[in-house]
Design an enzyme around this catalytic site. Structure first.
Site, mmCIF file in Angstrom:
data_model
loop_
_atom_site.group_PDB
_atom_site.id
_atom_site.type_symbol
_atom_site.label_atom_id
_atom_site.label_comp_id
_atom_site.label_asym_id
_atom_site.label_seq_id
_atom_site.Cartn_x
_atom_site.Cartn_y
_atom_site.Cartn_z
ATOM 1 C CG ASP A 470 -1.763 0.868 1.027
ATOM 2 O OD1 ASP A 470 -3.106 0.952 0.947
ATOM 3 O OD2 ASP A 470 -1.249 1.746 1.740
ATOM 4 C CG ASN A 478 -5.764 11.488 -4.410
ATOM 5 O OD1 ASN A 478 -4.609 11.527 -5.701
ATOM 6 N ND2 ASN A 478 -5.986 9.648 -4.430
ATOM 7 C CG ASP A 487 -5.194 8.801 -11.501
ATOM 8 O OD1 ASP A 487 -5.301 8.437 -10.708
ATOM 9 O OD2 ASP A 487 -5.613 9.148 -12.419
ATOM 10 C CD GLU A 513 -4.495 3.869 -1.054
ATOM 11 O OE1 GLU A 513 -4.739 4.510 -0.093
ATOM 12 O OE2 GLU A 513 -5.550 3.948 -2.311
#
Length: 595
Positions: A470, A478, A487, A513
């Site tokens: 992760d 974000n 992204d 993620e």
């Protein structure tokens, strides 16, 4: 110099005359060794015994071998329901016959014994002629044993047939018959040159399919369905007494060791299993094939030209009965031209043998063997061209045999359409299992791989490891920089994972993620080392706008009795343990394994 005489048998008196005053008598006066091959349509032991007895009486010292067939070749021409006898005289070479019975299960051992005898027969072996009974023994295993003992010496020949009755075939040598066994002739001499050639001429016709269950020489399942369904579904062939004759034009075409190999089913049983006379391995992929007559004739031209350069003095032909069935009246288009180079003799088989360092049982092929003693004569490069021109009369009916061209073009059409459909199918399949952003495997594909790995591990004890990772503090990316930058982070992490994992590993996006690495044939210790390398590579990655990011890893492996949920729960627990331990670290879960 080798000299050869072919005799089409009618009765013992005609044979006696041929031997006493005919071509055999004229040719054989100064020969040192004589090989007599007898190929006959019927398993008539009394008939063959009479022929062998007469030859042994008149030509003492001759090595006499033979087999039942599914068609005979004399003077390069197809014969049917005949007995043909080939007398091959050698001026300087030596011959030794070896014949052995073989019980089911003993094939590899018998092959090794044959190879051992052949090795002891001479040190200057030029080749070995082999005949066997593929209806009653596993000839592929026999060849494996022979290859291991004999390796490096050309072996050629064929399996005895019985005109598609699939019941009883024979090989014989010097008066002894075998319905379960093999006959070998060792051809030796420093002056003897032997050059076998083999070609197929079958094209793939269907989509690719996978053999999923095999038992000996029986294929039980294809794509996890009863094997016979392939022939019923695609070709509307019934499971009845006519199955072999209906299916023999449509062999399995396998890609093995860089080449295309054909396998012809000889029967189907009530359970839907297919019986073969040659090996097929579980897990192999294949396509149903069909013979392309234009390709066969074109390939034969190349073989003829190559053999013309060799300058043969005799040519032996061992061709699959499937070719005779496919080509019908056109069969001589590939066999007759050999006669322009040298006397040509042989038979149609239930499987062909050809090889030296790699010895294989073949189907649907033609094996052409050139023999010569002494130095090479000037080549005759135009001989094959001339005979091909003769093979098809220049003023033939323009409407005759057009079905051959129609079938060839139809096959071409099917081949192109199949290729296009498979390309489209691959593209759609790839899109369905690929994450659109990272171009890694998506969760659907990862779950498929996990199911496969769990099944293999449960059945065979094959280990595999799972790593969940992760990206640390990804939500902050974000929130601070926007989803486009987020992204970009995921794409760059995916690239690092792909670049730093092994070829057999499956890397995918598990969700958000989170990523997953599935490592087959891997224990937790090795998987933990791989995860540490990935952790360091991600930590060292410079990402525009964001700088450096880290990731946390949880590693585990399949434990006996696991279901998929248990495996994933342990991987997830290890991942969150890494996060609770400060992130940017690897946590390895080591499930207890039974002793």
């Amino acid at each position: 110099m080798i000299q050869h005489v072919t005799h089409v048998y009618s009765d013992l008196e005609a044979l006696r005359a041929e031997i006493s005053t005919g071509a055999v008598a004229r040719v054989g006066a100064n020969a040192q060794a004589l090989l007599v091959q007898i190929y006959c349509a019927e398993a008539n032991r009394a008939l063959v015994a009479g022929i062998m007895s007469l030859i042994a009486e008149k030509l003492p010292g001759a090595v006499i071998v033979g087999a039942t067939t599914v068609g005979e070749v004399a003077h390069g021409r197809l014969m049917t329901r005949q007995t043909v006898i080939g007398f091959t005289f050698f001026a300087t070479s030596r011959l030794e016959a070896i014949a052995m019975a073989c019980k089911g299960g003993d094939e590899r051992e018998v092959g090794a014994k044959l190879g051992g005898y052949a090795c002891r027969a001479s040190t200057d072996r030029a080749g070995v002629l082999l005949l066997s009974t593929p209806l009653s023994i596993n000839v592929a295993a026999l060849l494996e044993g022979l290859e291991a003992a004999l390796g490096g010496c050309p072996v050629f020949g064929g399996g005895a047939g019985d005109y598609a009755e699939m019941a009883n075939s024979l090989v014989f040598a010097n008066g002894t018959f075998f319905d379960k066994g093999a006959v070998a002739v060792v051809l030796s001499g420093s002056d003897l040159h032997i050059e076998p050639k083999v070609y197929l001429g079958w094209r793939p016709l269907s989509r690719a399919m996978r053999v999923t269950k095999v038992e000996g020489l029986r294929v039980l399942q294809i794509d996890d369905q009863p094997a016979f369904e392939v022939y019923h579904h695609y070709l509307n062939i019934s499971n009845d007494e006519g199955f072999f004759l209906n299916a023999l034009e449509f062999p399995f075409l396998l890609e093995r060791e860089g080449g295309l190999l054909a396998r012809v089913p000889v029967a189907a049983d009530e359970s839907g299993a297919l019986q073969f006379v040659a090996d097929i391995r579980e897990g192999e992929t294949f396509r149903i094939g069909y013979g392309d007559i234009d390709l066969i004739v074109e390939d034969s031209r190349d073989i003829h030209c190559s053999m013309a350069r060799f300058s043969p003095e005799a040519i032996f032909i061992y061709s699959c009965g499937c070719r005779r069935f496919l080509m019908q009246e056109h069969a001589e288009l590939e066999t007759r031209p050999f006669e322009a180079l040298a006397p040509t003799f042989g038979f149609y088989t239930y499987g062909e043998f050809c090889g030296s360092s790699r010895l294989a049982l073949l189907n649907s092929t033609l094996v052409a063997v050139s023999l010569r003693e002494g130095g090479k004569e000037p080549s005759k490069p135009t001989a094959t061209v001339e005979v091909h021109q003769e093979a098809v009369p220049p003023h033939s009916d323009p409407y005759a045999n057009k079905h051959v061209r129609v079938v060839s073009r139809l096959l071409r059409f099917i081949d192109v359409v199949t290729s296009e459909l498979e390309a489209s199918h691959r593209e759609v399949t790839q899109l369905s299992v690929t994450d659109r952003l990272t171009r890694l495997a998506n969760r659907i594909r990862l779950e498929e791989v996990l199911d496969e790995g769990t099944s293999q591990a449960s059945r065979y004890g094959t280990p595999f490891a799972v790593t969940l990772l992760d990206v640390d503090h990804f939500k902050q990316v974000n929130d601070t920089h926007g989803h486009l930058v987020g992204d970009d982070v995921l794409v760059r992490v995916a690239q690092v994972l792909k670049a730093n994992t092994r070829e057999g590993d499956v890397v995918g996006r598990w969700g958000g993620e989170e990523f997953m690495v599935i490592a087959p044939h891997t224990r937790t210790a090795e998987a933990g080392q791989l995860a540490e390398r990935l952790r360091a590579a991600i930590a060292n990655l410079e990402i525009p706008t964001v700088g450096h990011k880290t990731a946390s890893f949880g590693v585990t492996e399949y434990a006996a009795g696991d279901d998929l949920n248990q495996l994933l729960v342990r991987a997830d627990a290890a991942l969150y343990s890494a996060k609770r331990g400060g992130r940017n670290r690897v946590e390895v879960d080591r499930p207890s394994q039974p002793n």
